[in-house]
Design a protein around this motif. Structure first.
Motif, PDB file in Angstrom:
ATOM      1  N   GLY A 500     -12.801 -11.221   6.735  1.00  0.00           N
ATOM      2  CA  GLY A 500     -12.347 -10.267   7.748  1.00  0.00           C
ATOM      3  C   GLY A 500     -11.335  -9.293   7.187  1.00  0.00           C
ATOM      4  N   TYR A 501     -10.450  -9.810   6.343  1.00  0.00           N
ATOM      5  CA  TYR A 501      -9.454  -8.950   5.692  1.00  0.00           C
ATOM      6  C   TYR A 501     -10.133  -7.859   4.871  1.00  0.00           C
ATOM      7  N   LEU A 502     -11.126  -8.246   4.070  1.00  0.00           N
ATOM      8  CA  LEU A 502     -11.822  -7.259   3.249  1.00  0.00           C
ATOM      9  C   LEU A 502     -12.586  -6.260   4.110  1.00  0.00           C
ATOM     10  N   GLY A 503     -13.205  -6.759   5.186  1.00  0.00           N
ATOM     11  CA  GLY A 503     -13.950  -5.870   6.064  1.00  0.00           C
ATOM     12  C   GLY A 503     -13.050  -4.821   6.704  1.00  0.00           C
ATOM     13  N   CYS A 504     -11.916  -5.267   7.229  1.00  0.00           N
ATOM     14  CA  CYS A 504     -10.967  -4.324   7.846  1.00  0.00           C
ATOM     15  C   CYS A 504     -10.395  -3.368   6.807  1.00  0.00           C
ATOM     16  N   ALA A 505     -10.133  -3.885   5.607  1.00  0.00           N
ATOM     17  CA  ALA A 505      -9.582  -3.034   4.552  1.00  0.00           C
ATOM     18  C   ALA A 505     -10.578  -1.950   4.163  1.00  0.00           C
ATOM     19  N   MET A 506     -11.867  -2.326   4.039  1.00  0.00           N
ATOM     20  CA  MET A 506     -12.889  -1.332   3.682  1.00  0.00           C
ATOM     21  C   MET A 506     -13.054  -0.297   4.788  1.00  0.00           C
ATOM     22  N   TRP A 507     -12.981  -0.758   6.033  1.00  0.00           N
ATOM     23  CA  TRP A 507     -13.073   0.186   7.143  1.00  0.00           C
ATOM     24  C   TRP A 507     -11.880   1.144   7.124  1.00  0.00           C
ATOM     25  N   SER A 730      -8.704  -9.810  -8.427  1.00  0.00           N
ATOM     26  CA  SER A 730      -7.530  -9.768  -7.548  1.00  0.00           C
ATOM     27  C   SER A 730      -6.989  -8.353  -7.421  1.00  0.00           C
ATOM     28  N   ILE A 731      -6.943  -7.636  -8.546  1.00  0.00           N
ATOM     29  CA  ILE A 731      -6.490  -6.246  -8.503  1.00  0.00           C
ATOM     30  C   ILE A 731      -7.359  -5.439  -7.540  1.00  0.00           C
ATOM     31  N   ALA A 732      -8.683  -5.607  -7.657  1.00  0.00           N
ATOM     32  CA  ALA A 732      -9.594  -4.862  -6.793  1.00  0.00           C
ATOM     33  C   ALA A 732      -9.364  -5.206  -5.328  1.00  0.00           C
ATOM     34  N   SER A 733      -9.195  -6.499  -5.030  1.00  0.00           N
ATOM     35  CA  SER A 733      -9.009  -6.932  -3.646  1.00  0.00           C
ATOM     36  C   SER A 733      -7.676  -6.437  -3.083  1.00  0.00           C
ATOM     37  N   ILE A 831       3.399  -6.157  -1.953  1.00  0.00           N
ATOM     38  CA  ILE A 831       4.014  -7.468  -2.166  1.00  0.00           C
ATOM     39  C   ILE A 831       3.400  -8.512  -1.244  1.00  0.00           C
ATOM     40  N   LEU A 832       3.234  -8.168   0.034  1.00  0.00           N
ATOM     41  CA  LEU A 832       2.686  -9.131   0.992  1.00  0.00           C
ATOM     42  C   LEU A 832       1.271  -9.549   0.611  1.00  0.00           C
ATOM     43  N   LEU A 833       0.405  -8.580   0.344  1.00  0.00           N
ATOM     44  CA  LEU A 833      -0.979  -8.905   0.002  1.00  0.00           C
ATOM     45  C   LEU A 833      -1.050  -9.597  -1.353  1.00  0.00           C
ATOM     46  N   GLY A 834      -0.191  -9.177  -2.294  1.00  0.00           N
ATOM     47  CA  GLY A 834      -0.179  -9.845  -3.593  1.00  0.00           C
ATOM     48  C   GLY A 834       0.246 -11.294  -3.479  1.00  0.00           C
ATOM     49  N   ALA A 835       1.290 -11.562  -2.679  1.00  0.00           N
ATOM     50  CA  ALA A 835       1.752 -12.938  -2.499  1.00  0.00           C
ATOM     51  C   ALA A 835       0.705 -13.783  -1.778  1.00  0.00           C
ATOM     52  N   LEU A 836       0.062 -13.228  -0.773  1.00  0.00           N
ATOM     53  CA  LEU A 836      -0.978 -13.976  -0.047  1.00  0.00           C
ATOM     54  C   LEU A 836      -2.157 -14.288  -0.958  1.00  0.00           C
TER      55      LEU A 836
END
Length: 930
Positions: A500-507, A730-733, A831-836
């Protein structure tokens, strides 16, 4: 196959360096201070550059080339031949937008009288330069010996009109047979039903144009603008409300913004010092290190001062964006400090300071080196961008990252040596006097035992074996979070949420908006923002007039060429961004109409041949006052017998936002490129619109280069090729998430957010590389056990580093400027997304690789031959840790929780130590067991 050859070489080198530092700390303490002081003196040369065009437009923007073409063929003379529709650059000007405080209609007589009074007062303003007073009339740009003030003629006509005259929109017919473009002066209009007659208007704009062709005029006009702004600051009226701006307002507000942000650095400095002190404190008064917490922040501060001083010495311009650099660097420096202290705590307290420093540097300096290389490369790649503001920020920050690394391994290391010597002597952290051990003070008061005792040998048993006690957060990751997140149902939920995170990010990426609105460069409460907001609200119906220039020597008298030119102009007039034929200006069209109309009146008036075409154009058409403006659109040779170049004007409409601005420029240039002639389209605003076109390709280019570079770096420095693959993924995500969610957070892809996307590359490596390496280095057959082990060993440093970085930029979250709030938003997302990813996503994803997939080839072969993998080959695991890891996979539900000894008691042989357990064999060791 050994993948850690580079890692081992670096580790051995730093081990030797750490020992040398421990033996000779004074030079490493004093010389960095002198260096920082010497370089810091360069801040004396600080002068803020706030040029909007010079900082926020691409160096290679097409608009700058188009401007050079127009400047070459149609230079502007603002002393006697100034036309606002034919600007080559914005030059000097001052503008006001007037709205009514009453019924909202600025066309009421009382409001118009107040506007006229305002005009008269502004025109009478005097700027004193060298004891000479200059009024607007002395400095104004002129057309036919008359000052050019946009909106003034419409104001006069409106006040003097009678019942038989009306105000039209966008054109108003004047009694003398000419017409006036009212679309630029009136805003928020309503028309009488079925007509083009204005009923009411919400805003009236007056624009005062000044001379700036030569440096003397430019300087005098600049001084007059200052007087204008000073007058408007104190202007009050009960009838009208006035917003104002000038050509220098945005740059001045941008420069002033830096002074408002710098005091926030003191907040960040205080917060991080407090955070560092508490993070470095323990209840043991010998092993607590509050001073190192402060010195770690000081070390980062020295890096900031040195970077700024060196760059200013080298002539690198300082910009307001650079003011956000200290917030970031102090956070990074504190993170490095925590890594150094964590490595120190793992060393055996019975060893000499030299031995402990060797071990500390062998472990921590490698991690800091990898972080510095990745961050430094990210900023180095960012420095090749075509946007000067980004390039300057990356230069300052990249240099600061290197200085932070240098001061961490020199100055901060020397401080650790002296604190280590104090700790070795069992001395109190505050008084440096020898402190009693808890055993010695067992009969003293509780207060004394709490604040006055400590034991440097805490955690060492009678045999000299050391088991460093785990931090509560490490225990949390080992006993609770790790086992929880590796449960099957939790992993399923994590993967669903991740999808879901990737889907929302792509949108969100698909909704991406490029470029920064110029008004966003100023502070929120700036008068520039107020003016631009009203301008966007009331004056977007009719935008800029685009010049369409033909720089070939065309046969304008040839009917075929005339038809070609007409067809080209029609294409420009019929786009969705154009107002049509009525608002265009074509000298050729008007000239041919003039010939048709007056050929029977003026003897010899025709355009059938070259000679007659040019002679009549020059002697009859351009000499007519109605058409005299067209002299600015035709370039003749010296004797006026050849037409070298000419231009035409197309009016744009409804350019309401950055998307329309970008699409309009692209469409106009597309039509110019399709023209059979050498055609150039231009307006001064194109130079700023180029950022919308260049920002996305430039960002993608930098991301591609940085990702490929980080893959190579990870492949070389992180001792397993699988790590490089996961680091790249990870960089891409993370980058996808940052770009997507920043868009949903109302952040455009502009120079500011691009800086943070570049930083995202470096931070992504930091978050993912170590977790992945810890996972693949663990030789357990169970992927769940490897994931828990990775979280146990690295969860706390990731959490601590993330928190320190966020604290570093937190002061910018309430900054009164889009620039710095954007910096905080994007940095927070990074930072938040990297830590998660490091703490949740990667551990779960890695468990799906299955047992043995990421293990070293030797381990796989041993497993296939039935041999149990030996713990000797893995420094991260010992027998006791293996027993604990095995317990994670045990089917028995009632296995006893392993307990680690407290810092002041001996470890019973039945208790299992942490992974930091070591046996110290130094014969001089005398355990304290009184």
């Amino acid at each position: 196959m050994a993948y850690d050859c580079v890692d081992k070489v670096i580790s051995r080198g730093f081990a030797a360096y750490g020992g040398f530092l421990a033996r000779h700390p004074i030079p490493f303490l004093v010389l960095p201070l002198l260096l920082a002081g010497g370089l810091g003196a360069g801040m004396y040369f600080m002068a803020s550059d706030s040029s909007v065009e010079g900082l926020y437009t691409p160096d290679n923007g097409r608009g700058k080339t188009e401007r050079a073409v127009v400047q070459q063929h149609f230079p502007l003379n603002d002393s006697d031949a100034f036309q606002t529709s034919r600007l080559v650059s914005f030059g000097r000007s001052a503008s006001v937008i007037v709205t009514s405080k009453g019924n909202g209609d600025v066309l009421s007589t009382s409001v118009l009288q107040e506007v006229l009074s305002l005009y008269n007062n502004i025109s009478a303003l005097e700027a004193q330069v060298s004891e000479t007073n200059y009024t607007f009339a002395d400095l104004c740009a002129e057309w036919q010996s008359q000052c050019v003030v946009g909106g003034y003629h419409l104001l006069n006509f409106t006040l003097e009109k009678n019942e038989n005259t009306t105000i039209g929109y966008p054109w108003t017919d004047l009694p003398v047979g000419t017409r006036l473009f009212s679309g630029a002066a009136l805003g928020g209009i309503t028309l009488k039903s079925g007509t083009e007659e204005v009923s009411t208007a919400a805003a009236f704009k007056l624009s005062f144009y000044l001379r700036s062709d030569n440096s003397e005029d430019d300087k005098l006009s600049e001084e007059w603008e200052k007087v204008f702004l000073s007058y408007m600051d104190n202007f009050e009226s009960d009838i009208i409300e006035v917003s104002r701006t000038s050509s220098q307002s945005l740059e001045e507000e941008l420069s002033a913004l830096t002074a408002r942000i710098i005091p926030r650095f003191s907040i960040t400095f205080t917060v991080l010092i407090t955070f560092s002190i508490f993070s470095c404190m323990m209840l043991d008064m010998v092993r607590t290190k509050p001073w190192l917490g402060m010195l770690g922040v000081l070390s980062a501060g020295m890096a900031v001062v040195s970077s700024m001083g060196l760059c200013l010495y080298c002539g690198v311009r300082f910009t307001s964006v650079v003011a956000s650099m200290p917030f970031l660097i102090v956070g990074i420096g504190v993170d490095d400090m925590f890594i150094m202290l964590a490595a120190w705590r793992k060393t055996h307290p019975g060893g000499s300071v030299e031995e402990r420093m060797r071990e500390t540097y062998a472990e921590a300096a490698v991690s800091i080196t990898i972080t510095t290389i990745t961050d430094g490369l990210a900023f180095g790649i960012g420095a090749i961008t075509v946007f000067p503001a980004i390039r300057i920020f990356c230069i300052y920050t990249g240099v600061a990252v290197l200085f932070d690394y240098f001061f961490q391994i020199t100055f901060f290391g020397a401080c650790m040596v002296y604190v280590g010597r104090r700790e070795k002597g069992n001395r109190h952290a505050a008084t440096c006097m020898r402190a009693a051990t808890p055993h010695e003070a067992r009969d003293r008061s509780g207060c004394y035992r709490l604040f006055c005792t400590g034991n440097t040998m805490a955690g060492v048993n009678e045999k000299g074996e050391f088991s460093g006690s785990d931090h509560a957060i490490m225990t949390f990751f080992k006993d609770y979070f790790g086992p929880f997140i590796t449960k099957t149902w939790v992993k399923v939920i994590v993967m669903v949420v991740f999808a879901g995170y990737l889907g929302c990010a792509m949108w969100g990426c698909l909704q991406l908006r490029e470029g920064i609105r110029l008004s966003n460069l100023a502070a929120d409460d700036s008068y520039v923002v107020s003016y631009n907001n009203k301008d966007d609200q009331y004056f977007t119906s009719y935008g800029a007039k685009i010049s369409v220039s033909f720089t070939d020597e065309l046969e304008y008298w040839n009917t075929t060429v005339q038809d070609q030119i007409e067809n080209i102009l029609i294409q420009f007039e019929e786009t969705e961004f154009s107002s049509g034929k009525n608002e265009s200006e074509s000298w050729l069209r008007d000239y041919l109409d003039f010939v048709d109309q007056f050929s029977g009146v003026i003897p010899g008036l025709n355009a059938s041949s070259k000679a007659s075409f040019i002679t009549n154009l020059r002697d009859h058409f351009l000499s007519n006052p109605i058409f005299k403006r067209y002299e600015l659109d035709i370039e003749f040779n010296q004797n006026h017998t050849e037409i070298l170049a000419s231009r035409f004007l197309a009016q744009t409409k409804e350019i309401t936002d950055s998307v329309r601005e970008k699409e309009m420029v692209i469409k106009m240039r597309e039509l110019a490129d399709q023209s059979p002639f050498n055609t150039t389209v231009y307006h001064p605003s194109f130079i700023f619109y180029d950022q919308y076109i260049a920002i996305l390709p430039n960002t993608l280019q930098n991301l591609g280069i940085a990702t490929a570079t980080m893959f190579v770096v990870a492949l070389v420095l992180v001792p397993h090729p699988v790590c490089s693959i996961w680091v790249t993924l990870s960089i891409a995500s993370i980058c996808t998430g940052v770009v997507g969610y920043m868009t949903l957070w109302d952040v455009n892809l502009d120079a500011i957010s691009m800086i943070n996307i570049i930083m995202c590359i470096g931070f992504s490596v930091d978050f993912s590389a170590h977790i992945t390496y810890a996972f693949v280095s663990c030789k357990e057959d169970s992927s769940n056990a490897r994931a828990v082990f990775a979280l146990y060993t690295l969860g706390m440093p990731i959490l601590q580093g993330s928190l320190s970085t966020i604290l570093g930029v937190a002061a910018l979250s309430t900054a009164p400027s889009y620039i710095f709030r954007t910096f905080f938003k994007t940095m927070f997302l990074v930072i938040l997304l990297g830590a998660l990813h490091g703490l949740v996503v990667l551990p779960v994803l890695l468990t799906f690789l299955g047992p043995g997939v990421c293990r070293e080839h030797q381990v796989i072969r041993e497993s296939q031959s039935g041999q149990h993998s030996s713990p000797v080959g893995n420094d991260l695991i010992d027998d006791n840790m293996r027993a604990w890891l095995d317990s994670l996979n045990s089917p028995q539900k009632n296995i006893r929780k392993l307990e680690h000894p407290s810092s002041d008691r001996y470890m019973d042989n039945s208790e299992l130590p942490s992974s930091s357990q070591q046996t110290y064999t130094n014969p001089s060791f005398q355990p304290d067991y009184k």
